[in-house]
Design a protein around this motif. Structure first.
Motif, PDB file in Angstrom:
ATOM      1  N   THR A   1       0.097  -5.323  -7.414  1.00 55.84           N
ATOM      2  CA  THR A   1      -0.403  -4.463  -8.487  1.00 55.84           C
ATOM      3  C   THR A   1      -0.873  -3.125  -7.926  1.00 55.84           C
ATOM      4  O   THR A   1      -1.526  -2.359  -8.618  1.00 55.84           O
ATOM      5  N   SER A   2      -0.491  -2.830  -6.681  1.00 54.08           N
ATOM      6  CA  SER A   2      -0.982  -1.602  -6.052  1.00 54.08           C
ATOM      7  C   SER A   2      -0.388  -0.347  -6.689  1.00 54.08           C
ATOM      8  O   SER A   2      -1.060   0.679  -6.749  1.00 54.08           O
TER       9      SER A   2
ATOM     10  N   TRP B   1       1.128  10.903  -8.632  1.00 54.85           N
ATOM     11  CA  TRP B   1       1.448  10.153  -9.851  1.00 54.85           C
ATOM     12  C   TRP B   1       2.957  10.086 -10.046  1.00 54.85           C
ATOM     13  O   TRP B   1       3.507   9.009 -10.260  1.00 54.85           O
ATOM     14  N   LEU B   2       3.637  11.215  -9.941  1.00 56.18           N
ATOM     15  CA  LEU B   2       5.088  11.224 -10.122  1.00 56.18           C
ATOM     16  C   LEU B   2       5.786  10.345  -9.087  1.00 56.18           C
ATOM     17  O   LEU B   2       6.795   9.698  -9.401  1.00 56.18           O
ATOM     18  N   ASP B   3       5.271  10.296  -7.879  1.00 54.97           N
ATOM     19  CA  ASP B   3       5.877   9.483  -6.826  1.00 54.97           C
ATOM     20  C   ASP B   3       5.769   7.981  -7.079  1.00 54.97           C
ATOM     21  O   ASP B   3       6.470   7.198  -6.440  1.00 54.97           O
ATOM     22  N   CYS B   4       4.931   7.577  -8.009  1.00 53.78           N
ATOM     23  CA  CYS B   4       4.814   6.159  -8.366  1.00 53.78           C
ATOM     24  C   CYS B   4       5.989   5.681  -9.218  1.00 53.78           C
ATOM     25  O   CYS B   4       6.187   4.470  -9.390  1.00 53.78           O
ATOM     26  N   PHE B   5       6.784   6.604  -9.750  1.00 51.55           N
ATOM     27  CA  PHE B   5       7.850   6.286 -10.700  1.00 51.55           C
ATOM     28  C   PHE B   5       9.232   6.376 -10.059  1.00 51.55           C
ATOM     29  O   PHE B   5       9.446   7.170  -9.149  1.00 51.55           O
TER      30      PHE B   5
ATOM     31  N   HIS C   1      -2.968  -8.798 -16.232  1.00 52.23           N
ATOM     32  CA  HIS C   1      -2.099  -9.972 -16.325  1.00 52.23           C
ATOM     33  C   HIS C   1      -0.768  -9.620 -15.677  1.00 52.23           C
ATOM     34  O   HIS C   1      -0.158  -8.608 -16.023  1.00 52.23           O
ATOM     35  N   VAL C   2      -0.339 -10.460 -14.727  1.00 54.05           N
ATOM     36  CA  VAL C   2       0.909 -10.234 -14.008  1.00 54.05           C
ATOM     37  C   VAL C   2       1.904 -11.306 -14.418  1.00 54.05           C
ATOM     38  O   VAL C   2       1.572 -12.493 -14.483  1.00 54.05           O
ATOM     39  N   SER C   3       3.126 -10.870 -14.716  1.00 58.42           N
ATOM     40  CA  SER C   3       4.204 -11.795 -15.057  1.00 58.42           C
ATOM     41  C   SER C   3       5.490 -11.236 -14.467  1.00 58.42           C
ATOM     42  O   SER C   3       5.953 -10.166 -14.888  1.00 58.42           O
ATOM     43  N   GLY C   4       6.016 -11.922 -13.469  1.00 58.65           N
ATOM     44  CA  GLY C   4       7.217 -11.427 -12.810  1.00 58.65           C
ATOM     45  C   GLY C   4       6.939 -10.071 -12.183  1.00 58.65           C
ATOM     46  O   GLY C   4       5.995  -9.902 -11.428  1.00 58.65           O
ATOM     47  N   ARG C   5       7.747  -9.073 -12.548  1.00 55.53           N
ATOM     48  CA  ARG C   5       7.587  -7.724 -11.997  1.00 55.53           C
ATOM     49  C   ARG C   5       6.872  -6.801 -12.974  1.00 55.53           C
ATOM     50  O   ARG C   5       6.989  -5.577 -12.892  1.00 55.53           O
ATOM     51  N   SER C   6       6.122  -7.389 -13.902  1.00 54.28           N
ATOM     52  CA  SER C   6       5.376  -6.600 -14.887  1.00 54.28           C
ATOM     53  C   SER C   6       3.882  -6.848 -14.731  1.00 54.28           C
ATOM     54  O   SER C   6       3.449  -7.952 -14.426  1.00 54.28           O
ATOM     55  N   VAL C   7       3.125  -5.772 -14.963  1.00 57.53           N
ATOM     56  CA  VAL C   7       1.664  -5.834 -14.917  1.00 57.53           C
ATOM     57  C   VAL C   7       1.145  -5.257 -16.224  1.00 57.53           C
ATOM     58  O   VAL C   7       1.491  -4.129 -16.584  1.00 57.53           O
ATOM     59  N   ALA C   8       0.329  -6.036 -16.941  1.00 59.95           N
ATOM     60  CA  ALA C   8      -0.298  -5.552 -18.175  1.00 59.95           C
ATOM     61  C   ALA C   8      -1.785  -5.396 -17.907  1.00 59.95           C
ATOM     62  O   ALA C   8      -2.436  -6.317 -17.400  1.00 59.95           O
ATOM     63  N   ARG C   9      -2.293  -4.224 -18.241  1.00 61.28           N
ATOM     64  CA  ARG C   9      -3.720  -3.946 -18.057  1.00 61.28           C
ATOM     65  C   ARG C   9      -4.359  -3.615 -19.397  1.00 61.28           C
ATOM     66  O   ARG C   9      -3.847  -2.766 -20.127  1.00 61.28           O
TER      67      ARG C   9
ATOM     68  N   GLY D   1      11.230  -2.168  -5.379  1.00 61.41           N
ATOM     69  CA  GLY D   1      10.447  -1.397  -4.403  1.00 61.41           C
ATOM     70  C   GLY D   1       9.040  -1.103  -4.885  1.00 61.41           C
ATOM     71  O   GLY D   1       8.340  -0.284  -4.296  1.00 61.41           O
ATOM     72  N   ASP D   2       8.626  -1.762  -5.967  1.00 61.65           N
ATOM     73  CA  ASP D   2       7.297  -1.606  -6.572  1.00 61.65           C
ATOM     74  C   ASP D   2       7.044  -0.206  -7.127  1.00 61.65           C
ATOM     75  O   ASP D   2       5.909   0.254  -7.189  1.00 61.65           O
ATOM     76  N   ARG D   3       8.095   0.472  -7.560  1.00 61.42           N
ATOM     77  CA  ARG D   3       7.935   1.744  -8.272  1.00 61.42           C
ATOM     78  C   ARG D   3       8.050   1.459  -9.762  1.00 61.42           C
ATOM     79  O   ARG D   3       8.718   0.518 -10.196  1.00 61.42           O
ATOM     80  N   ILE D   4       7.405   2.277 -10.556  1.00 59.67           N
ATOM     81  CA  ILE D   4       7.360   2.066 -12.000  1.00 59.67           C
ATOM     82  C   ILE D   4       8.692   2.483 -12.625  1.00 59.67           C
ATOM     83  O   ILE D   4       9.104   3.635 -12.516  1.00 59.67           O
TER      84      ILE D   4
END
Length: 124
Positions: free
Chosen positions: A3-4, A21-25, A75-83, A110-113
């Motif tokens: 969830t980082s 912020w843009l680099d997270c996507f 809440h984490v489910s697979g490759r999705s994180v809901a906050r 690669g854990d990018r959004i």
């Protein structure tokens, strides 16, 4: 699964670091903030790609005096994180804008959004 990336994205907004912020996507990421459309996304299909996300930043985040998130649940489910979070936006005129929402981050390998969807209604 981590969830980082959602945490880095929120921290980048709070510290007003546009490039971080843009680099997270991913390059073709979709932003639906909020789901259902807005003045920046009138048809509700989302803003797609780095240029569109940069435009969102310039129109929404950059003018804000401050932005803070208070995450109450995750809440984490697979490759999705809901906050589930409260957002407070400091404004130069008037008091702060405060609202509750659910923010769903879909991440690539690669854990990018790849997609970020915000479910909320702004107070009147």
């Amino acid at each position: 699964m981590t969830t980082s990336t959602p945490t880095r994205a929120m921290r980048a907004v709070m510290s007003k670091d546009r490039e971080a912020w843009l680099d997270c996507f991913t390059p073709d990421a979709v932003l639906r903030d909020p789901v259902g459309g807005s003045a920046l996304d009138p048809d509700g299909t989302g803003l797609v790609g780095r240029e569109a996300l940069a435009g969102f930043w310039d129109a929404v985040v950059e003018p804000a005096a401050s932005v803070a998130f208070e995450v109450r649940e995750e809440h984490v489910s697979g490759r999705s994180v809901a906050r589930v979070a409260t957002v407070e936006i400091g404004r130069s005129v008037g008091g702060p804008l405060r609202y509750d929402g659910v923010f769903v981050y879909d991440l690539d390998e690669g854990d990018r959004i790849e997609r970020l969807c915000g479910y909320f209604e702004l107070p009147e």
